[in-house]
Design a protein around this motif. Structure first.
Motif, PDB file in Angstrom:
ATOM      1  N   MET A   1      -4.806 -30.224 -61.465  1.00 11.66           N
ATOM      2  CA  MET A   1      -5.449 -30.271 -60.158  1.00 11.66           C
ATOM      3  C   MET A   1      -6.278 -31.550 -60.076  1.00 11.66           C
ATOM      4  O   MET A   1      -6.815 -32.009 -61.071  1.00 11.66           O
ATOM      5  CB  MET A   1      -6.331 -29.051 -59.958  1.00 11.66           C
ATOM      6  N   THR A   2      -6.364 -32.083 -58.871  1.00  8.90           N
ATOM      7  CA  THR A   2      -7.151 -33.294 -58.668  1.00  8.90           C
ATOM      8  C   THR A   2      -8.363 -32.977 -57.806  1.00  8.90           C
ATOM      9  O   THR A   2      -8.287 -32.187 -56.859  1.00  8.90           O
ATOM     10  CB  THR A   2      -6.314 -34.394 -57.998  1.00  8.90           C
ATOM     11  N   ARG A   3      -9.485 -33.591 -58.128  1.00 10.79           N
ATOM     12  CA  ARG A   3     -10.750 -33.358 -57.448  1.00 10.79           C
ATOM     13  C   ARG A   3     -11.078 -34.548 -56.563  1.00 10.79           C
ATOM     14  O   ARG A   3     -10.931 -35.694 -56.969  1.00 10.79           O
ATOM     15  CB  ARG A   3     -11.833 -33.147 -58.497  1.00 10.79           C
ATOM     16  N   HIS A   4     -11.535 -34.258 -55.333  1.00 10.55           N
ATOM     17  CA  HIS A   4     -11.877 -35.302 -54.371  1.00 10.55           C
ATOM     18  C   HIS A   4     -13.179 -34.957 -53.662  1.00 10.55           C
ATOM     19  O   HIS A   4     -13.469 -33.790 -53.412  1.00 10.55           O
ATOM     20  CB  HIS A   4     -10.780 -35.467 -53.319  1.00 10.55           C
ATOM     21  N   SER A   5     -13.921 -35.994 -53.309  1.00 17.81           N
ATOM     22  CA  SER A   5     -15.145 -35.850 -52.527  1.00 17.81           C
ATOM     23  C   SER A   5     -14.890 -36.429 -51.136  1.00 17.81           C
ATOM     24  O   SER A   5     -14.518 -37.593 -51.001  1.00 17.81           O
ATOM     25  CB  SER A   5     -16.290 -36.595 -53.216  1.00 17.81           C
ATOM     26  N   LEU A   6     -15.075 -35.595 -50.108  1.00 16.64           N
ATOM     27  CA  LEU A   6     -14.837 -36.018 -48.734  1.00 16.64           C
ATOM     28  C   LEU A   6     -16.125 -35.929 -47.926  1.00 16.64           C
ATOM     29  O   LEU A   6     -16.948 -35.045 -48.154  1.00 16.64           O
ATOM     30  CB  LEU A   6     -13.788 -35.122 -48.072  1.00 16.64           C
ATOM     31  N   SER A   7     -16.270 -36.836 -46.981  1.00 17.13           N
ATOM     32  CA  SER A   7     -17.397 -36.828 -46.061  1.00 17.13           C
ATOM     33  C   SER A   7     -16.829 -36.823 -44.644  1.00 17.13           C
ATOM     34  O   SER A   7     -16.031 -37.683 -44.292  1.00 17.13           O
ATOM     35  CB  SER A   7     -18.267 -38.060 -46.304  1.00 17.13           C
ATOM     36  N   LEU A   8     -17.243 -35.835 -43.850  1.00 21.67           N
ATOM     37  CA  LEU A   8     -16.741 -35.694 -42.486  1.00 21.67           C
ATOM     38  C   LEU A   8     -17.883 -35.740 -41.490  1.00 21.67           C
ATOM     39  O   LEU A   8     -18.985 -35.267 -41.779  1.00 21.67           O
ATOM     40  CB  LEU A   8     -16.042 -34.341 -42.296  1.00 21.67           C
ATOM     41  N   ALA A  18     -16.067 -23.179 -39.405  1.00 23.03           N
ATOM     42  CA  ALA A  18     -15.088 -22.120 -39.678  1.00 23.03           C
ATOM     43  C   ALA A  18     -13.658 -22.663 -39.604  1.00 23.03           C
ATOM     44  O   ALA A  18     -12.812 -22.321 -40.436  1.00 23.03           O
ATOM     45  CB  ALA A  18     -15.263 -20.968 -38.695  1.00 23.03           C
ATOM     46  N   ARG A  19     -13.373 -23.534 -38.633  1.00 24.83           N
ATOM     47  CA  ARG A  19     -12.028 -24.101 -38.520  1.00 24.83           C
ATOM     48  C   ARG A  19     -11.690 -24.972 -39.728  1.00 24.83           C
ATOM     49  O   ARG A  19     -10.558 -24.972 -40.211  1.00 24.83           O
ATOM     50  CB  ARG A  19     -11.900 -24.893 -37.220  1.00 24.83           C
ATOM     51  N   ILE A  20     -12.677 -25.698 -40.243  1.00 22.62           N
ATOM     52  CA  ILE A  20     -12.460 -26.534 -41.427  1.00 22.62           C
ATOM     53  C   ILE A  20     -12.166 -25.645 -42.641  1.00 22.62           C
ATOM     54  O   ILE A  20     -11.231 -25.899 -43.400  1.00 22.62           O
ATOM     55  CB  ILE A  20     -13.684 -27.433 -41.711  1.00 22.62           C
ATOM     56  N   VAL A  21     -12.956 -24.602 -42.812  1.00 21.25           N
ATOM     57  CA  VAL A  21     -12.788 -23.700 -43.954  1.00 21.25           C
ATOM     58  C   VAL A  21     -11.430 -22.994 -43.885  1.00 21.25           C
ATOM     59  O   VAL A  21     -10.741 -22.849 -44.898  1.00 21.25           O
ATOM     60  CB  VAL A  21     -13.953 -22.689 -44.028  1.00 21.25           C
ATOM     61  N   VAL A  22     -11.008 -22.579 -42.700  1.00 22.33           N
ATOM     62  CA  VAL A  22      -9.703 -21.939 -42.538  1.00 22.33           C
ATOM     63  C   VAL A  22      -8.591 -22.924 -42.879  1.00 22.33           C
ATOM     64  O   VAL A  22      -7.602 -22.560 -43.520  1.00 22.33           O
ATOM     65  CB  VAL A  22      -9.539 -21.370 -41.107  1.00 22.33           C
ATOM     66  N   LEU A  23      -8.738 -24.186 -42.467  1.00 22.32           N
ATOM     67  CA  LEU A  23      -7.742 -25.206 -42.803  1.00 22.32           C
ATOM     68  C   LEU A  23      -7.610 -25.330 -44.317  1.00 22.32           C
ATOM     69  O   LEU A  23      -6.511 -25.338 -44.857  1.00 22.32           O
ATOM     70  CB  LEU A  23      -8.128 -26.554 -42.182  1.00 22.32           C
ATOM     71  N   PHE A  24      -8.759 -25.432 -45.017  1.00 27.09           N
ATOM     72  CA  PHE A  24      -8.719 -25.520 -46.478  1.00 27.09           C
ATOM     73  C   PHE A  24      -8.038 -24.298 -47.080  1.00 27.09           C
ATOM     74  O   PHE A  24      -7.172 -24.409 -47.937  1.00 27.09           O
ATOM     75  CB  PHE A  24     -10.130 -25.646 -47.057  1.00 27.09           C
ATOM     76  N   SER A  25      -8.433 -23.127 -46.639  1.00 29.07           N
ATOM     77  CA  SER A  25      -7.907 -21.880 -47.190  1.00 29.07           C
ATOM     78  C   SER A  25      -6.400 -21.752 -46.959  1.00 29.07           C
ATOM     79  O   SER A  25      -5.654 -21.397 -47.876  1.00 29.07           O
ATOM     80  CB  SER A  25      -8.630 -20.703 -46.552  1.00 29.07           C
ATOM     81  N   SER A  26      -5.949 -22.055 -45.762  1.00 28.66           N
ATOM     82  CA  SER A  26      -4.533 -21.884 -45.445  1.00 28.66           C
ATOM     83  C   SER A  26      -3.639 -22.881 -46.176  1.00 28.66           C
ATOM     84  O   SER A  26      -2.443 -22.657 -46.311  1.00 28.66           O
ATOM     85  CB  SER A  26      -4.307 -21.987 -43.937  1.00 28.66           C
ATOM     86  N   ARG A  27      -4.220 -23.963 -46.666  1.00 30.19           N
ATOM     87  CA  ARG A  27      -3.439 -24.970 -47.389  1.00 30.19           C
ATOM     88  C   ARG A  27      -3.660 -24.917 -48.903  1.00 30.19           C
ATOM     89  O   ARG A  27      -3.239 -25.801 -49.631  1.00 30.19           O
ATOM     90  CB  ARG A  27      -3.747 -26.347 -46.852  1.00 30.19           C
ATOM     91  N   GLY A  28      -4.344 -23.896 -49.371  1.00 23.82           N
ATOM     92  CA  GLY A  28      -4.528 -23.715 -50.807  1.00 23.82           C
ATOM     93  C   GLY A  28      -5.467 -24.719 -51.436  1.00 23.82           C
ATOM     94  O   GLY A  28      -5.328 -25.046 -52.613  1.00 23.82           O
ATOM     95  N   VAL A  29      -6.442 -25.195 -50.672  1.00 20.92           N
ATOM     96  CA  VAL A  29      -7.411 -26.164 -51.180  1.00 20.92           C
ATOM     97  C   VAL A  29      -8.647 -25.402 -51.658  1.00 20.92           C
ATOM     98  O   VAL A  29      -9.234 -24.628 -50.902  1.00 20.92           O
ATOM     99  CB  VAL A  29      -7.803 -27.179 -50.078  1.00 20.92           C
ATOM    100  N   ILE A  63      -6.448 -35.375 -45.379  1.00 23.21           N
ATOM    101  CA  ILE A  63      -7.256 -36.167 -44.449  1.00 23.21           C
ATOM    102  C   ILE A  63      -6.592 -36.195 -43.072  1.00 23.21           C
ATOM    103  O   ILE A  63      -7.272 -36.059 -42.047  1.00 23.21           O
ATOM    104  CB  ILE A  63      -7.495 -37.584 -45.003  1.00 23.21           C
ATOM    105  N   LYS A  64      -5.279 -36.346 -43.026  1.00 24.92           N
ATOM    106  CA  LYS A  64      -4.569 -36.333 -41.740  1.00 24.92           C
ATOM    107  C   LYS A  64      -4.720 -34.984 -41.048  1.00 24.92           C
ATOM    108  O   LYS A  64      -4.925 -34.917 -39.836  1.00 24.92           O
ATOM    109  CB  LYS A  64      -3.090 -36.654 -41.942  1.00 24.92           C
ATOM    110  N   VAL A  75     -13.262 -38.887 -41.112  1.00 20.25           N
ATOM    111  CA  VAL A  75     -13.101 -38.366 -42.472  1.00 20.25           C
ATOM    112  C   VAL A  75     -13.027 -39.554 -43.423  1.00 20.25           C
ATOM    113  O   VAL A  75     -12.271 -40.489 -43.179  1.00 20.25           O
ATOM    114  CB  VAL A  75     -11.806 -37.532 -42.632  1.00 20.25           C
ATOM    115  N   VAL A  76     -13.835 -39.519 -44.491  1.00 15.17           N
ATOM    116  CA  VAL A  76     -13.839 -40.590 -45.484  1.00 15.17           C
ATOM    117  C   VAL A  76     -13.695 -39.967 -46.868  1.00 15.17           C
ATOM    118  O   VAL A  76     -14.407 -39.014 -47.202  1.00 15.17           O
ATOM    119  CB  VAL A  76     -15.149 -41.410 -45.415  1.00 15.17           C
TER     120      VAL A  76
END
Length: 88
Positions: A1-8, A18-29, A63-64, A75-76
């Motif tokens: 697994m790879t670890r990344h730090s994102l700033s939005l 909530a929409r961000i968290v659902v996006l992460f969850s639905s994509r297995g992040v 990011i996309k 997003v950075v």
């Protein structure tokens, strides 16, 4: 697994996080850490998050996908910034 730090940068609207968290969850992040605070502009918030991606997933892909969320303004990927320490 790879670890990344994102700033939005997000617009302050109900359900944005909530929409961000659902996006992460639905994509297995996997979210390791999450911090949300008001940004310089009063209508925006800064979300800093450390995520782990499953093999086969790329940060560019994530990011996309984040950029398609209506409330996300920017997003950075800060993974390789000198001030960021992600650990081993």
């Amino acid at each position: 697994m790879t670890r990344h730090s994102l700033s939005l940068l997000l617009r302050n609207e109900p359900g944005a996080l909530a929409r961000i968290v659902v996006l992460f969850s639905s994509r297995g992040v996997d979210v390791e850490s999450l911090s949300l605070a008001p940004a310089e502009r009063g209508d925006l918030s800064r979300l800093d998050v450390v995520v782990e991606l499953q093999p086969g997933r790329t940060i560019v892909q994530l990011i996309k996908q984040l950029g398609r969320v209506v409330e996300v303004k920017n997003v950075v990927d800060r993974t390789h910034d000198e001030a960021i320490e992600l650990g081993a």
